[in-house]
Design a protein around this motif. Structure first.
Motif, PDB file in Angstrom:
ATOM      1  N   HIS A 161      46.586  50.300  36.635  1.00 17.51           N
ATOM      2  CA  HIS A 161      45.910  48.997  36.640  1.00 17.51           C
ATOM      3  C   HIS A 161      46.827  47.809  36.945  1.00 17.51           C
ATOM      4  CE1 HIS A 161      42.722  46.187  35.911  1.00 17.51           C
ATOM      5  NE2 HIS A 161      43.454  45.553  35.017  1.00 17.51           N
ATOM      6  N   PRO A 162      47.943  47.643  36.235  1.00 22.79           N
ATOM      7  CA  PRO A 162      48.772  46.469  36.552  1.00 22.79           C
ATOM      8  C   PRO A 162      49.383  46.526  37.951  1.00 22.79           C
ATOM      9  CG  PRO A 162      49.687  47.688  34.694  1.00 22.79           C
ATOM     10  CD  PRO A 162      48.439  48.380  35.102  1.00 22.79           C
ATOM     11  N   LEU A 163      49.457  47.696  38.517  1.00 27.67           N
ATOM     12  CA  LEU A 163      50.012  47.811  39.865  1.00 27.67           C
ATOM     13  C   LEU A 163      48.960  47.473  40.926  1.00 27.67           C
ATOM     14  CD1 LEU A 163      51.998  51.130  39.361  1.00 27.67           C
ATOM     15  CD2 LEU A 163      52.891  48.800  39.274  1.00 27.67           C
ATOM     16  N   ILE A 164      47.741  47.979  40.734  1.00 31.76           N
ATOM     17  CA  ILE A 164      46.710  47.815  41.761  1.00 31.76           C
ATOM     18  C   ILE A 164      46.089  46.421  41.757  1.00 31.76           C
ATOM     19  CG2 ILE A 164      44.699  48.648  40.463  1.00 31.76           C
ATOM     20  CD1 ILE A 164      45.550  49.671  44.040  1.00 31.76           C
ATOM     21  N   GLY A 208      43.457  38.199  32.231  1.00 26.60           N
ATOM     22  CA  GLY A 208      44.259  39.417  32.090  1.00 26.60           C
ATOM     23  C   GLY A 208      45.688  39.101  31.709  1.00 26.60           C
ATOM     24  N   GLY A 209      46.239  38.069  32.334  1.00 28.29           N
ATOM     25  CA  GLY A 209      47.597  37.644  31.981  1.00 28.29           C
ATOM     26  C   GLY A 209      47.679  37.183  30.533  1.00 28.29           C
ATOM     27  N   GLU A 210      46.674  36.437  30.101  1.00 30.70           N
ATOM     28  CA  GLU A 210      46.659  36.005  28.697  1.00 30.70           C
ATOM     29  C   GLU A 210      46.556  37.196  27.747  1.00 30.70           C
ATOM     30  OE1 GLU A 210      43.553  33.084  28.245  1.00 30.70           O
ATOM     31  OE2 GLU A 210      45.030  31.479  28.401  1.00 30.70           O
ATOM     32  N   ALA A 211      45.753  38.189  28.121  1.00 31.86           N
ATOM     33  CA  ALA A 211      45.605  39.376  27.267  1.00 31.86           C
ATOM     34  C   ALA A 211      46.929  40.113  27.127  1.00 31.86           C
ATOM     35  CB  ALA A 211      44.533  40.305  27.842  1.00 31.86           C
ATOM     36  N   VAL A 212      47.695  40.146  28.200  1.00 30.43           N
ATOM     37  CA  VAL A 212      48.966  40.878  28.178  1.00 30.43           C
ATOM     38  C   VAL A 212      50.074  40.062  27.529  1.00 30.43           C
ATOM     39  CG1 VAL A 212      50.799  41.802  29.654  1.00 30.43           C
ATOM     40  CG2 VAL A 212      48.410  42.282  30.191  1.00 30.43           C
ATOM     41  N   TRP A 213      50.147  38.777  27.871  1.00 34.00           N
ATOM     42  CA  TRP A 213      51.321  37.990  27.495  1.00 34.00           C
ATOM     43  C   TRP A 213      51.116  37.047  26.307  1.00 34.00           C
ATOM     44  CZ3 TRP A 213      55.558  39.782  29.482  1.00 34.00           C
ATOM     45  CH2 TRP A 213      55.500  40.448  30.704  1.00 34.00           C
ATOM     46  N   SER A 214      49.939  37.019  25.708  1.00 32.61           N
ATOM     47  CA  SER A 214      49.694  36.046  24.642  1.00 32.61           C
ATOM     48  C   SER A 214      50.550  36.279  23.397  1.00 32.61           C
ATOM     49  CB  SER A 214      48.214  36.037  24.258  1.00 32.61           C
ATOM     50  OG  SER A 214      47.841  37.295  23.739  1.00 32.61           O
ATOM     51  N   HIS A 237      38.357  41.578  25.677  1.00 34.92           N
ATOM     52  CA  HIS A 237      36.975  41.164  25.925  1.00 34.92           C
ATOM     53  C   HIS A 237      36.851  40.034  26.936  1.00 34.92           C
ATOM     54  CE1 HIS A 237      35.310  43.844  22.949  1.00 34.92           C
ATOM     55  NE2 HIS A 237      36.293  43.495  22.126  1.00 34.92           N
ATOM     56  N   GLU A 238      37.669  39.005  26.840  1.00 33.36           N
ATOM     57  CA  GLU A 238      37.585  37.887  27.778  1.00 33.36           C
ATOM     58  C   GLU A 238      37.869  38.358  29.203  1.00 33.36           C
ATOM     59  OE1 GLU A 238      37.043  33.963  29.134  1.00 33.36           O
ATOM     60  OE2 GLU A 238      36.513  34.915  27.250  1.00 33.36           O
ATOM     61  N   HIS A 239      38.842  39.210  29.360  1.00 34.50           N
ATOM     62  CA  HIS A 239      39.206  39.734  30.675  1.00 34.50           C
ATOM     63  C   HIS A 239      38.073  40.589  31.242  1.00 34.50           C
ATOM     64  CE1 HIS A 239      41.771  41.037  33.915  1.00 34.50           C
ATOM     65  NE2 HIS A 239      41.744  42.299  33.525  1.00 34.50           N
ATOM     66  N   MET A 240      37.530  41.440  30.423  1.00 31.31           N
ATOM     67  CA  MET A 240      36.462  42.327  30.901  1.00 31.31           C
ATOM     68  C   MET A 240      35.180  41.565  31.204  1.00 31.31           C
ATOM     69  SD  MET A 240      37.097  45.922  28.988  1.00 31.31           S
ATOM     70  CE  MET A 240      35.997  46.781  30.094  1.00 31.31           C
ATOM     71  N   ARG A 241      35.014  40.400  30.593  1.00 35.42           N
ATOM     72  CA  ARG A 241      33.842  39.572  30.866  1.00 35.42           C
ATOM     73  C   ARG A 241      33.821  39.110  32.326  1.00 35.42           C
ATOM     74  NH1 ARG A 241      32.105  33.732  29.219  1.00 35.42           N
ATOM     75  NH2 ARG A 241      34.158  33.266  30.018  1.00 35.42           N
ATOM     76  N   TRP A 242      34.980  38.923  32.920  1.00 30.97           N
ATOM     77  CA  TRP A 242      35.075  38.459  34.314  1.00 30.97           C
ATOM     78  C   TRP A 242      35.110  39.613  35.311  1.00 30.97           C
ATOM     79  CZ3 TRP A 242      33.871  33.695  34.993  1.00 30.97           C
ATOM     80  CH2 TRP A 242      34.194  32.738  34.037  1.00 30.97           C
ATOM     81  N   ALA A 243      35.331  40.831  34.858  1.00 34.45           N
ATOM     82  CA  ALA A 243      35.558  41.957  35.767  1.00 34.45           C
ATOM     83  C   ALA A 243      34.339  42.279  36.640  1.00 34.45           C
ATOM     84  CB  ALA A 243      35.994  43.189  34.980  1.00 34.45           C
ATOM     85  N   ASP A 244      33.170  42.418  36.037  1.00 34.21           N
ATOM     86  CA  ASP A 244      31.987  42.779  36.824  1.00 34.21           C
ATOM     87  C   ASP A 244      31.588  41.690  37.822  1.00 34.21           C
ATOM     88  OD1 ASP A 244      31.815  45.290  35.667  1.00 34.21           O
ATOM     89  OD2 ASP A 244      30.353  44.674  34.153  1.00 34.21           O
ATOM     90  N   ALA A 298      34.283  31.933  46.405  1.00 37.84           N
ATOM     91  CA  ALA A 298      33.821  32.352  45.073  1.00 37.84           C
ATOM     92  C   ALA A 298      34.635  33.549  44.582  1.00 37.84           C
ATOM     93  CB  ALA A 298      32.336  32.692  45.116  1.00 37.84           C
ATOM     94  N   ALA A 299      34.928  34.493  45.470  1.00 31.13           N
ATOM     95  CA  ALA A 299      35.736  35.657  45.089  1.00 31.13           C
ATOM     96  C   ALA A 299      37.133  35.230  44.658  1.00 31.13           C
ATOM     97  CB  ALA A 299      35.805  36.656  46.248  1.00 31.13           C
ATOM     98  N   CYS A 300      37.688  34.238  45.329  1.00 37.39           N
ATOM     99  CA  CYS A 300      39.008  33.727  44.935  1.00 37.39           C
ATOM    100  C   CYS A 300      38.948  33.087  43.552  1.00 37.39           C
ATOM    101  CB  CYS A 300      39.520  32.720  45.965  1.00 37.39           C
ATOM    102  SG  CYS A 300      40.014  33.447  47.527  1.00 37.39           S
ATOM    103  N   VAL A 301      37.905  32.314  43.294  1.00 36.56           N
ATOM    104  CA  VAL A 301      37.757  31.677  41.983  1.00 36.56           C
ATOM    105  C   VAL A 301      37.640  32.740  40.892  1.00 36.56           C
ATOM    106  CG1 VAL A 301      36.207  30.278  40.553  1.00 36.56           C
ATOM    107  CG2 VAL A 301      36.787  29.529  42.872  1.00 36.56           C
ATOM    108  N   PHE A 302      36.803  33.733  41.122  1.00 34.92           N
ATOM    109  CA  PHE A 302      36.657  34.805  40.129  1.00 34.92           C
ATOM    110  C   PHE A 302      37.943  35.608  39.973  1.00 34.92           C
ATOM    111  CE2 PHE A 302      32.091  34.091  40.488  1.00 34.92           C
ATOM    112  CZ  PHE A 302      31.699  34.248  39.173  1.00 34.92           C
ATOM    113  N   THR A 303      38.681  35.785  41.065  1.00 35.66           N
ATOM    114  CA  THR A 303      39.953  36.496  40.991  1.00 35.66           C
ATOM    115  C   THR A 303      40.941  35.733  40.118  1.00 35.66           C
ATOM    116  OG1 THR A 303      39.619  37.486  43.170  1.00 35.66           O
ATOM    117  CG2 THR A 303      41.876  37.396  42.372  1.00 35.66           C
TER     118      THR A 303
END
Length: 158
Positions: free
Chosen positions: A6-9, A140-146, A70-77, A128-133
């Motif tokens: 995941h962190p690589l792709i 995701g960064g916050e989930a990892v580095w918080s 949860h916050e990260h997964m909320r944006w994934a779909d 829109a895809a860039c904004v969601f990205t």
């Protein structure tokens, strides 16, 4: 080396989608560039779909191992969905552009209008895809580095 995929792709998706959007914007608004970069924009947008699908699947698997951000997964779909729309519209736009380039079709104003409209819709979905990205990547960064100490807090602990 036992690194999760995941962190690589995700970095591939983070590069492909904005790059494809920029190239598409140039191709849509600068007609003389369409031949040179239109195909590249379409290919990168389609590769972006693949990268997002892999990131989504690998992220779901990783969440099962390390916990659910949860916050990260909320944006994934939504990010995956808008990226699929972007890649699909960009590929269809380029196919229409190729049809429009044929001498027998150049006079068809309906095809020209459809190509222009689809190019603008593809570009809007790319933005829109860039904004969601960005939203997805930031969460995701916050989930990892918080929980990682910042430089000033590290200095205070010394």
């Amino acid at each position: 080396m036992d690194l999760p995929l995941h962190p690589l792709i995700v970095h591939l998706a983070v590069v492909l989608v904005p790059l494809a959007t920029i190239l598409l914007g140039l191709a849509v608004f600068i007609p003389r560039l369409r031949d040179q970069i239109g195909a590249l924009a379409a290919v990168l947008a389609l590769l972006g779909i693949g990268a997002f699908v892999l990131a989504h699947r690998s992220g779901t698997e990783l969440a099962g191992l390390v916990g659910v951000p949860h916050e990260h997964m909320r944006w994934a779909d939504p990010a995956l969905a808008v990226t699929i729309v972007f890649g699909s519209l960009t590929a269809i736009w380029y196919i229409l552009w190729l049809l429009l380039r044929r001498p027998s079709r150049r006079s068809q104003s309906g095809l020209r209008t459809a190509t222009t409209t689809l190019g603008l819709l593809a570009l809007a979905s790319g933005i829109a895809a860039c904004v969601f990205t960005v939203l997805l990547g930031h969460s995701g960064g916050e989930a990892v580095w918080s929980n990682v100490p910042t430089a000033p807090s590290l200095w205070r602990s010394l």
